[in-house]
Motif scaffolding. Structure first.
Motif, PDB file in Angstrom:
ATOM      1  N   SER A 220       0.726  -1.338  -0.019  1.00  0.00           N
ATOM      2  CA  SER A 220      -0.026  -0.024  -0.046  1.00  0.00           C
ATOM      3  C   SER A 220       0.649   1.282   0.032  1.00  0.00           C
ATOM      4  O   SER A 220       1.800   1.184   0.450  1.00  0.00           O
ATOM      5  N   ARG A 221       0.298   2.401  -0.496  1.00  0.00           N
ATOM      6  CA  ARG A 221       1.072   3.555  -0.744  1.00  0.00           C
ATOM      7  C   ARG A 221       0.098   4.702  -0.312  1.00  0.00           C
ATOM      8  O   ARG A 221      -1.184   4.635  -0.482  1.00  0.00           O
ATOM      9  N   VAL A 222       0.663   5.768   0.333  1.00  0.00           N
ATOM     10  CA  VAL A 222      -0.181   6.569   0.915  1.00  0.00           C
ATOM     11  C   VAL A 222       0.838   8.061   1.041  1.00  0.00           C
ATOM     12  O   VAL A 222       2.097   8.011   1.177  1.00  0.00           O
ATOM     13  N   ASP A 285       5.555  10.707   1.227  1.00  0.00           N
ATOM     14  CA  ASP A 285       4.966   9.442   0.530  1.00  0.00           C
ATOM     15  C   ASP A 285       5.549   8.080   1.440  1.00  0.00           C
ATOM     16  O   ASP A 285       6.917   8.015   1.428  1.00  0.00           O
ATOM     17  N   ASN A 319      -7.463   7.973  -1.081  1.00  0.00           N
ATOM     18  CA  ASN A 319      -7.197   6.826  -2.260  1.00  0.00           C
ATOM     19  C   ASN A 319      -6.165   7.462  -3.236  1.00  0.00           C
ATOM     20  O   ASN A 319      -5.541   8.469  -3.033  1.00  0.00           O
ATOM     21  N   GLU A 320      -6.117   6.472  -4.231  1.00  0.00           N
ATOM     22  CA  GLU A 320      -4.885   6.564  -5.040  1.00  0.00           C
ATOM     23  C   GLU A 320      -5.137   8.040  -6.084  1.00  0.00           C
ATOM     24  O   GLU A 320      -4.275   8.574  -6.297  1.00  0.00           O
ATOM     25  N   ARG A 323      -4.008  10.767  -3.934  1.00  0.00           N
ATOM     26  CA  ARG A 323      -2.614  10.733  -3.980  1.00  0.00           C
ATOM     27  C   ARG A 323      -1.967  11.329  -5.188  1.00  0.00           C
ATOM     28  O   ARG A 323      -1.097  12.069  -5.008  1.00  0.00           O
ATOM     29  N   ALA A 324      -2.303  10.985  -6.223  1.00  0.00           N
ATOM     30  CA  ALA A 324      -2.049  11.367  -7.579  1.00  0.00           C
ATOM     31  C   ALA A 324      -2.216  12.834  -7.687  1.00  0.00           C
ATOM     32  O   ALA A 324      -1.248  13.667  -8.080  1.00  0.00           O
TER      33      ALA A 324
END
Length: 469
Positions: A220-222, A285, A319-320, A323-324
């Motif tokens: 997972s990435r946040v 990140d 959510n992604e 994040r983007a």
């Protein structure tokens, strides 16, 4: 003494390798900031390493200079030659093949002309991560990234480009081929020519292929954008984050209010989700294993930082897409900078403990030269700042051209005094040749000159770049 390319030379080269040459286009002769315009009427576009070797041999025989061209995204003029005998431009734009994929080894072997984004996509197909990430990754070529030892946003966790390379194949200045395209983690057999060529900006040889290290993709990435009271608080937040989440911080970016203001001036469609705009903020990140829940880990870090007075506001991407959107803000800052037009841009690195003192000191020193706007941002986690100087509203950089050298010297003198570097991730190119002469260690410079003469005695490889002729 080098010779300019001639019609006869080009005719001979074209006859020897049909379809090799194309006419130079404006994009081949311009650099992104518009400060440099190169020369050269012909671009050689070999399809194989053997053809690269033949081109280099022909240039050596004719004493014609070679200027390697990657994606043309370099910011120090290493990819073009504005003066001297007209060179042959050499592009590996046709050498984009995937030569091998070894997921069990976490290795990808690609040709040097492959676009960085395509390298990332090939790694993703294997369920792996190639972590080199730059704002120009959609056009930068991996060979150019190696030539400049590019940095990017993930250096804190994964290192510079140099740290992501296991082996290279390259054509040397006499046309011989260095077959060093190994996939070994350990190869202790004498001098490491790989590391000598990486970062040499095409002055010692032409990298044609590379074996790259891959990594497991985080479960997972946040990301979070948090306001901080000062750069010193940002550094303390970094230490806190590393203590709590050691090895899981992929990026830690410092952003000054000026960056947001430049975005509002030039690209108002981009929204910053912090109001009022903070004087300083950090975009961090995290890449986490399955055992750790990403948002919970970041929320706990924020709570601890809040208790310590290190943050004053923040947004955590849910959510992604969010994040983007946060990273889009960071990637837009260089675009906004170009629209404003910098008087002098500085790609510097400093010991982490010196950063908090450097920023006000350099700002104060510049105020004695004139009235400017300063946009300080960059990769705080590895000490790399972009400390860029801009005109105030109503003025343009043309109004300050006469002060540019004085501004650069002011900033670089302080960086050098504090034990820093005047080139952190962009290289030397042609822009910083005099800076290297001024601030470089004498023993290092002598060794560099000796290596250049030993490997490239005719001086055909990217003449005028890195070292003074």
């Amino acid at each position: 003494m080098l010779n300019p390319i001639s019609p006869e030379f080009l005719q001979t080269l074209s006859a020897a390798i049909p379809g090799l040459l194309r006419d130079a286009e404006p994009r081949d002769l311009e650099e992104p900031r518009g400060r440099w315009v190169g020369q050269g009427r012909a671009v050689a576009c070999p399809r194989t390493t053997a053809e690269v070797s033949a081109v280099v041999k022909a240039c050596a025989d004719a004493r014609v200079g070679i200027v390697p061209l990657g994606g043309g995204t370099g910011l120090v003029g290493g990819q073009l030659s504005p003066d001297g005998p007209e060179p042959l431009i050499l592009s590996l734009e046709r050498m984009t093949a995937l030569r091998g994929a070894y997921p069990s080894e976490n290795v990808l072997v690609v040709e040097a002309g492959m676009i960085l984004q395509n390298v990332q996509e090939e790694a993703e197909k294997l369920g792996r991560l190639f972590p080199l990430s730059l704002a120009s990754e959609g056009s930068a070529r991996i060979g150019g990234n190696l030539a400049a030892n590019a940095g990017g946003v993930n250096v804190l966790r994964y290192g510079n480009t140099r740290d992501l390379v296991l082996g290279i194949e390259a054509v040397m200045p006499d046309g011989s081929i260095f077959n060093g395209l190994k996939r070994l983690r350990k190869d202790n057999t004498g001098y490491d020519l790989r590391h000598l060529l990486i970062g040499s900006e095409g002055t010692l040889g032409i990298i044609t292929a590379v074996s790259l290290r891959l990594f497991p993709r985080p479960a997972s990435r946040v990301s979070a954008l948090v306001a901080v009271p000062s750069p010193d608080a940002a550094l303390k937040l970094l230490a806190l984050a590393e203590g709590r989440l050691s090895g899981m911080i992929s990026a830690f970016e410092l952003i000054h209010r000026a960056g947001y203001e430049f975005i509002e001036e030039t690209m108002p469609q981009t929204t910053v989700p912090l109001s009022p705009l903070p004087e300083w903020s950090v975009l961090l990140d995290l890449g986490l294993p399955r055992e750790i829940e990403a948002e919970e880990a970041l929320a706990m870090l924020y709570a601890e930082a809040d208790d310590a007075g290190l943050v004053t506001d923040g947004v955590i991407a849910a959510n992604e897409a969010q994040r983007a959107a946060l990273w889009k803000i960071r990637e837009t800052i260089p675009q906004a900078n170009r629209k404003i037009g910098a008087i002098s841009s500085h790609d510097i690195s400093l010991p982490l403990s010196e950063i908090a003192g450097f920023i006000p000191r350099a700002t104060e020193a510049l105020s004695k030269i004139g009235q400017f706007r300063i946009n300080c941002f960059g990769h705080l986690g590895d000490g790399n700042l972009h400390f860029n100087v801009f005109p105030v509203p109503g003025k343009s950089r043309k109004d300050h051209e006469h002060q540019r050298d004085q501004i650069k010297a002011c900033v670089h003198d302080i960086v050098d005094e504090l034990g820093g570097s005047v080139s952190a991730e962009h290289g030397i190119g042609r822009l910083k040749v005099s800076d290297l002469e001024k601030y470089g260690d004498p023993a290092k410079l002598a060794a560099m000159r000796a290596i250049k003469v030993a490997l490239d005695p005719l001086g055909i490889m990217n003449p005028g770049a890195v070292l003074q002729a």
